[in-house]
Design a protein around this motif. Sequence first.
Motif, PDB file in Angstrom:
ATOM      1  N   PRO A 130       0.823  -1.209   0.000  1.00 29.99           N
ATOM      2  CA  PRO A 130       0.000   0.000   0.000  1.00 29.99           C
ATOM      3  C   PRO A 130       0.859   1.261   0.000  1.00 29.99           C
ATOM      4  CG  PRO A 130      -0.575  -1.451   1.847  1.00 29.99           C
ATOM      5  CD  PRO A 130       0.637  -2.020   1.186  1.00 29.99           C
ATOM      6  N   GLY A 131       0.280   2.313  -0.499  1.00 25.56           N
ATOM      7  CA  GLY A 131       0.951   3.600  -0.496  1.00 25.56           C
ATOM      8  C   GLY A 131       0.247   4.582  -1.405  1.00 25.56           C
ATOM      9  N   SER A 132       0.469   5.844  -1.143  1.00 21.00           N
ATOM     10  CA  SER A 132      -0.161   6.887  -1.956  1.00 21.00           C
ATOM     11  C   SER A 132       0.833   7.887  -2.526  1.00 21.00           C
ATOM     12  CB  SER A 132      -1.220   7.617  -1.132  1.00 21.00           C
ATOM     13  OG  SER A 132      -0.623   8.219   0.006  1.00 21.00           O
ATOM     14  N   ALA A 133       2.117   7.659  -2.320  1.00 17.25           N
ATOM     15  CA  ALA A 133       3.123   8.589  -2.846  1.00 17.25           C
ATOM     16  C   ALA A 133       3.070   8.649  -4.372  1.00 17.25           C
ATOM     17  CB  ALA A 133       4.511   8.183  -2.371  1.00 17.25           C
ATOM     18  N   HIS A 134       2.603   7.568  -5.009  1.00 14.80           N
ATOM     19  CA  HIS A 134       2.542   7.548  -6.469  1.00 14.80           C
ATOM     20  C   HIS A 134       1.544   8.547  -7.034  1.00 14.80           C
ATOM     21  CE1 HIS A 134      -0.946   4.955  -5.604  1.00 14.80           C
ATOM     22  NE2 HIS A 134      -1.365   5.263  -6.816  1.00 14.80           N
ATOM     23  N   GLU A 135       0.582   8.978  -6.248  1.00 12.49           N
ATOM     24  CA  GLU A 135      -0.456   9.867  -6.763  1.00 12.49           C
ATOM     25  C   GLU A 135       0.121  11.226  -7.149  1.00 12.49           C
ATOM     26  OE1 GLU A 135      -3.353   9.608  -3.623  1.00 12.49           O
ATOM     27  OE2 GLU A 135      -3.586   7.458  -3.979  1.00 12.49           O
ATOM     28  N   ALA A 136       0.767  11.912  -6.211  1.00 14.17           N
ATOM     29  CA  ALA A 136       1.380  13.210  -6.518  1.00 14.17           C
ATOM     30  C   ALA A 136       2.533  13.041  -7.507  1.00 14.17           C
ATOM     31  CB  ALA A 136       1.867  13.878  -5.236  1.00 14.17           C
ATOM     32  N   ALA A 137       3.291  11.957  -7.355  1.00 12.50           N
ATOM     33  CA  ALA A 137       4.421  11.724  -8.258  1.00 12.50           C
ATOM     34  C   ALA A 137       3.946  11.528  -9.698  1.00 12.50           C
ATOM     35  CB  ALA A 137       5.220  10.512  -7.796  1.00 12.50           C
ATOM     36  N   GLY A 138       2.860  10.798  -9.882  1.00 14.86           N
ATOM     37  CA  GLY A 138       2.326  10.578 -11.225  1.00 14.86           C
ATOM     38  C   GLY A 138       1.820  11.855 -11.848  1.00 14.86           C
ATOM     39  N   HIS A 139       1.138  12.656 -11.055  1.00 21.91           N
ATOM     40  CA  HIS A 139       0.642  13.940 -11.542  1.00 21.91           C
ATOM     41  C   HIS A 139       1.812  14.809 -11.992  1.00 21.91           C
ATOM     42  CE1 HIS A 139      -1.031  18.097 -10.783  1.00 21.91           C
ATOM     43  NE2 HIS A 139      -1.895  17.594 -11.668  1.00 21.91           N
ATOM     44  N   ALA A 140       2.837  14.911 -11.154  1.00 20.98           N
ATOM     45  CA  ALA A 140       4.015  15.723 -11.487  1.00 20.98           C
ATOM     46  C   ALA A 140       4.728  15.167 -12.727  1.00 20.98           C
ATOM     47  CB  ALA A 140       4.969  15.776 -10.294  1.00 20.98           C
ATOM     48  N   LEU A 141       4.848  13.855 -12.807  1.00 17.43           N
ATOM     49  CA  LEU A 141       5.503  13.222 -13.953  1.00 17.43           C
ATOM     50  C   LEU A 141       4.774  13.570 -15.251  1.00 17.43           C
ATOM     51  CD1 LEU A 141       6.756   9.590 -14.122  1.00 17.43           C
ATOM     52  CD2 LEU A 141       5.309  10.490 -15.913  1.00 17.43           C
ATOM     53  N   LEU A 142       3.456  13.459 -15.246  1.00 18.73           N
ATOM     54  CA  LEU A 142       2.687  13.762 -16.453  1.00 18.73           C
ATOM     55  C   LEU A 142       2.788  15.233 -16.825  1.00 18.73           C
ATOM     56  CD1 LEU A 142      -0.435  11.505 -15.841  1.00 18.73           C
ATOM     57  CD2 LEU A 142       1.376  11.154 -17.537  1.00 18.73           C
ATOM     58  N   LEU A 143       2.707  16.117 -15.836  1.00 15.69           N
ATOM     59  CA  LEU A 143       2.843  17.548 -16.127  1.00 15.69           C
ATOM     60  C   LEU A 143       4.220  17.858 -16.700  1.00 15.69           C
ATOM     61  CD1 LEU A 143       1.037  19.204 -13.082  1.00 15.69           C
ATOM     62  CD2 LEU A 143       0.194  18.981 -15.435  1.00 15.69           C
ATOM     63  N   ALA A 144       5.262  17.221 -16.160  1.00 14.51           N
ATOM     64  CA  ALA A 144       6.628  17.437 -16.660  1.00 14.51           C
ATOM     65  C   ALA A 144       6.763  16.961 -18.112  1.00 14.51           C
ATOM     66  CB  ALA A 144       7.640  16.710 -15.771  1.00 14.51           C
ATOM     67  N   ARG A 145       5.921  16.014 -18.514  1.00 16.42           N
ATOM     68  CA  ARG A 145       5.926  15.508 -19.891  1.00 16.42           C
ATOM     69  C   ARG A 145       4.937  16.260 -20.765  1.00 16.42           C
ATOM     70  NH1 ARG A 145       9.166  10.901 -21.349  1.00 16.42           N
ATOM     71  NH2 ARG A 145      10.235  10.300 -19.463  1.00 16.42           N
ATOM     72  N   ARG A 146       4.491  17.397 -20.278  1.00 19.58           N
ATOM     73  CA  ARG A 146       3.594  18.311 -21.001  1.00 19.58           C
ATOM     74  C   ARG A 146       2.199  17.728 -21.275  1.00 19.58           C
ATOM     75  NH1 ARG A 146       8.583  20.253 -22.456  1.00 19.58           N
ATOM     76  NH2 ARG A 146       8.765  22.499 -22.660  1.00 19.58           N
ATOM     77  N   VAL A 147       1.772  16.825 -20.407  1.00 24.08           N
ATOM     78  CA  VAL A 147       0.396  16.332 -20.489  1.00 24.08           C
ATOM     79  C   VAL A 147      -0.489  17.419 -19.867  1.00 24.08           C
ATOM     80  CG1 VAL A 147      -1.214  14.566 -19.640  1.00 24.08           C
ATOM     81  CG2 VAL A 147       1.084  13.911 -20.410  1.00 24.08           C
ATOM     82  N   PRO A 148      -1.567  17.813 -20.523  1.00 27.84           N
ATOM     83  CA  PRO A 148      -2.436  18.852 -19.972  1.00 27.84           C
ATOM     84  C   PRO A 148      -3.013  18.457 -18.598  1.00 27.84           C
ATOM     85  CG  PRO A 148      -3.056  18.331 -22.242  1.00 27.84           C
ATOM     86  CD  PRO A 148      -2.034  17.323 -21.819  1.00 27.84           C
ATOM     87  N   GLU A 149      -3.205  19.433 -17.749  1.00 29.36           N
ATOM     88  CA  GLU A 149      -3.752  19.206 -16.402  1.00 29.36           C
ATOM     89  C   GLU A 149      -5.060  18.419 -16.456  1.00 29.36           C
ATOM     90  OE1 GLU A 149      -4.798  19.051 -12.455  1.00 29.36           O
ATOM     91  OE2 GLU A 149      -2.821  19.480 -13.294  1.00 29.36           O
ATOM     92  N   ARG A 150      -5.903  18.687 -17.427  1.00 33.97           N
ATOM     93  CA  ARG A 150      -7.208  18.010 -17.512  1.00 33.97           C
ATOM     94  C   ARG A 150      -7.048  16.498 -17.659  1.00 33.97           C
ATOM     95  NH1 ARG A 150      -9.212  16.294 -22.130  1.00 33.97           N
ATOM     96  NH2 ARG A 150      -8.059  16.681 -24.036  1.00 33.97           N
ATOM     97  N   LEU A 151      -5.875  16.055 -18.119  1.00 29.21           N
ATOM     98  CA  LEU A 151      -5.586  14.622 -18.232  1.00 29.21           C
ATOM     99  C   LEU A 151      -4.654  14.140 -17.123  1.00 29.21           C
ATOM    100  CD1 LEU A 151      -5.093  14.370 -22.104  1.00 29.21           C
ATOM    101  CD2 LEU A 151      -7.150  13.837 -20.759  1.00 29.21           C
ATOM    102  N   ALA A 152      -3.713  14.958 -16.727  1.00 29.95           N
ATOM    103  CA  ALA A 152      -2.753  14.580 -15.680  1.00 29.95           C
ATOM    104  C   ALA A 152      -3.429  14.421 -14.322  1.00 29.95           C
ATOM    105  CB  ALA A 152      -1.637  15.620 -15.591  1.00 29.95           C
TER     106      ALA A 152
END
Length: 191
Positions: free
Chosen positions: A82-104
């Motif tokens: 179990p863990g939830s650290a992946h949630e913020a990390a995934g959001h940041a990763l997608l934004l860093a890859r220029r994925v729009p916020e509406r999808l990230a």
Amino acid sequence: MTTALPSPSSLPPLPAEVADLLRALDAPPRLVAHLALVHEVAERIAEFCADAGLEFDRAAVRYGAATHDIGKTVHPEELSAPGSAHEAAGHALLLARRVPERLARFARSHASWGEPGVTVEELLVSLADKAWKNKRVPDLEDRVVDRLAAATGRERWEAFLALDDLLAGIGEDAPGRLAVQAAHPVRTGGN
């Protein structure tokens, strides 16, 4: 009626841009399997909801289901614990890859469906992330039922019964999906 389940070597397809991103990130095979299986369930839920008359961004649901746990490439320990650290990390990763916020946003919000202002798209991704393994979450399902009833003009109990039938059918295939996911190693390279 149950549908044929994918074999470990033939997972349901992910959107091409997501498959490319997962390859670039050297995503663990188990994560790829999980995302493909949740994506497939999200497609079934989205089709049901669209056919019922619910309006939502279906492409966003597809992308969100296919990437909701992408932060586990940064926190692979959360593939087997179990863990939830992946949630913020995934959001940041997608934004860093220029994925729009509406999808990230789905990487961050898939476990927080009870928050104020949650969108129907976020509810559907969250529901798929539970339903793929036959985990029933009454509060989450009630939120989807409320949206369905409001959008379609059906009585709430009618919307509930229809969604319940869909989720029961999806749940019948859960053991097979869980076995397919488990057949994939947690780490890249088969370890």
